[in-house]
Design an enzyme around this catalytic site. Sequence first.
Site, PDB file in Angstrom:
ATOM      1  N   ASN A  11       1.180  -1.054   0.161  1.00 25.97           N
ATOM      2  CA  ASN A  11       0.091  -0.012   0.118  1.00 25.97           C
ATOM      3  C   ASN A  11       0.707   1.242  -0.191  1.00 25.97           C
ATOM      4  OD1 ASN A  11      -1.671   2.269  -0.064  1.00 25.97           O
ATOM      5  ND2 ASN A  11      -2.382   1.534   2.615  1.00 25.97           N
ATOM      6  N   LYS A  13      -0.340   4.857  -0.568  1.00 32.10           N
ATOM      7  CA  LYS A  13      -0.462   5.721   0.725  1.00 32.10           C
ATOM      8  C   LYS A  13      -0.026   6.303  -0.776  1.00 32.10           C
ATOM      9  CE  LYS A  13      -0.260   3.875   4.753  1.00 32.10           C
ATOM     10  NZ  LYS A  13      -0.294   3.713   6.305  1.00 32.10           N
ATOM     11  N   HIS A 100      -9.889   1.825   5.212  1.00 31.06           N
ATOM     12  CA  HIS A 100      -9.045   1.729   5.614  1.00 31.06           C
ATOM     13  C   HIS A 100      -8.620   2.681   6.834  1.00 31.06           C
ATOM     14  CE1 HIS A 100      -4.203   2.964   6.372  1.00 31.06           C
ATOM     15  NE2 HIS A 100      -3.716   1.579   5.734  1.00 31.06           N
ATOM     16  N   GLU A 102      -6.982   5.353   7.921  1.00 30.50           N
ATOM     17  CA  GLU A 102      -7.128   6.475   7.256  1.00 30.50           C
ATOM     18  C   GLU A 102      -8.483   7.163   6.645  1.00 30.50           C
ATOM     19  OE1 GLU A 102      -3.466   5.581   5.212  1.00 30.50           O
ATOM     20  OE2 GLU A 102      -2.336   5.614   7.377  1.00 30.50           O
ATOM     21  N   GLU A 169      -5.761  -4.053  10.410  1.00 34.59           N
ATOM     22  CA  GLU A 169      -4.930  -3.459  10.541  1.00 34.59           C
ATOM     23  C   GLU A 169      -4.753  -2.791  12.210  1.00 34.59           C
ATOM     24  OE1 GLU A 169      -2.515  -1.799   7.133  1.00 34.59           O
ATOM     25  OE2 GLU A 169      -4.120  -1.334   7.201  1.00 34.59           O
ATOM     26  N   GLY A 175       2.253   2.721  10.713  1.00 34.85           N
ATOM     27  CA  GLY A 175       2.896   4.157  10.943  1.00 34.85           C
ATOM     28  C   GLY A 175       4.053   4.076  12.036  1.00 34.85           C
ATOM     29  N   SER A 206       3.470  -1.465  10.408  1.00 37.04           N
ATOM     30  CA  SER A 206       4.528  -1.353  10.711  1.00 37.04           C
ATOM     31  C   SER A 206       4.807  -2.277  10.491  1.00 37.04           C
ATOM     32  CB  SER A 206       4.689  -1.077  12.029  1.00 37.04           C
ATOM     33  OG  SER A 206       4.528   0.422  12.724  1.00 37.04           O
TER      34      SER A 206
HETATM   35  P1  13P Z   1       2.942   0.881   7.778  1.00 34.86           P
HETATM   36  O1  13P Z   1       3.361  -0.664   7.330  1.00 34.86           O
HETATM   37  O2  13P Z   1       4.011   2.204   6.490  1.00 34.86           O
HETATM   38  O3  13P Z   1       2.611   0.964   9.147  1.00 34.86           O
HETATM   39  O4  13P Z   1       1.337   0.998   7.170  1.00 34.86           O
HETATM   40  C1  13P Z   1       0.511  -0.062   7.502  1.00 34.86           C
HETATM   41  C2  13P Z   1      -0.484   0.072   6.330  1.00 34.86           C
HETATM   42  O5  13P Z   1      -1.248   1.279   7.063  1.00 34.86           O
HETATM   43  C3  13P Z   1      -1.011  -0.488   5.521  1.00 34.86           C
HETATM   44  O6  13P Z   1      -2.112  -0.077   5.049  1.00 34.86           O
END
Ligand code: 13P
Length: 245
Positions: A11, A13, A100, A102, A169, A175, A206
């Site tokens: 991902n 982002k 997600h 976010e 997640e 992150g 992470s």
């Molecule tokens: P990170 O691996 O940067 O923590 O992000 C995880 C994530 O949100 C994948 O969708």
Amino acid sequence: MTNKYMIFIANWKMFGGLNSLNTINSVNRFLKKFKYKKLIKIIYCPPSTLINPMSVKLKNSKISVGAQNCHENQKSGAFTGSINTSMLKNVGARYVIIGHSENRQSGESNELINRKIKSALKFGLKVIFCVGETSQERKKKFTNKILTKQIKLGLKKIDNKKNILISYEPVWAIGTGVIPKTKELLKTINFIKKKFKNYKVLYGGSVNPKNINQLKNIDNLDGFLIGGASQNSKKFIDIIKKTYN
Ligand code: 13P
């Protein structure tokens, strides 16, 4: 060492321009030679701007391309800035991430997520369905309750175990460099698998080349959803290699 079928999702982002597409070359080369290539599935979810060039680039590759979100409406319409599932399919996406954290944080409800999932499945996209508790919910020991609610409402009136990947997640692990303890993660994944039988369940938050040795011990996992580390092909390849080591 695992010898089961595993899914690795990148991902990206809101990162990456046309230059970033080159990072895939080495992953492609790696995959062609990898001893366990028949056992793994790699899916890249770049920003929408890169879906088409990436899928053109990966035309003859086993790597698939996915989107990071979609609009709920199946028909085109006056929705400035939005992209629906048929448009994503049209430019080469085969998967879409929905729910997600976010996006949940900016107001996406379980009901909206449910409508998006229905729309994606209708147009033949496979769904990477994200769920996870916040750190406050975890502290209150609400994890299982929250996951049950998110999954039940997100998958309301949907029965398509083949085309939906549930990705656990935990919000507090995204992150932050922090991952759940092995015992805790094992328990949570078991909980999801028992309650929502026959779904594939992935972990995200992470994941990196250092902690993959710990994460791969969770033997009921079906794969990983990788954010930051997936933008670097060396790290991404390392994660895959170590999973099979
Ligand atoms: P990170 O691996 O940067 O923590 O992000 C995880 C994530 O949100 C994948 O969708």
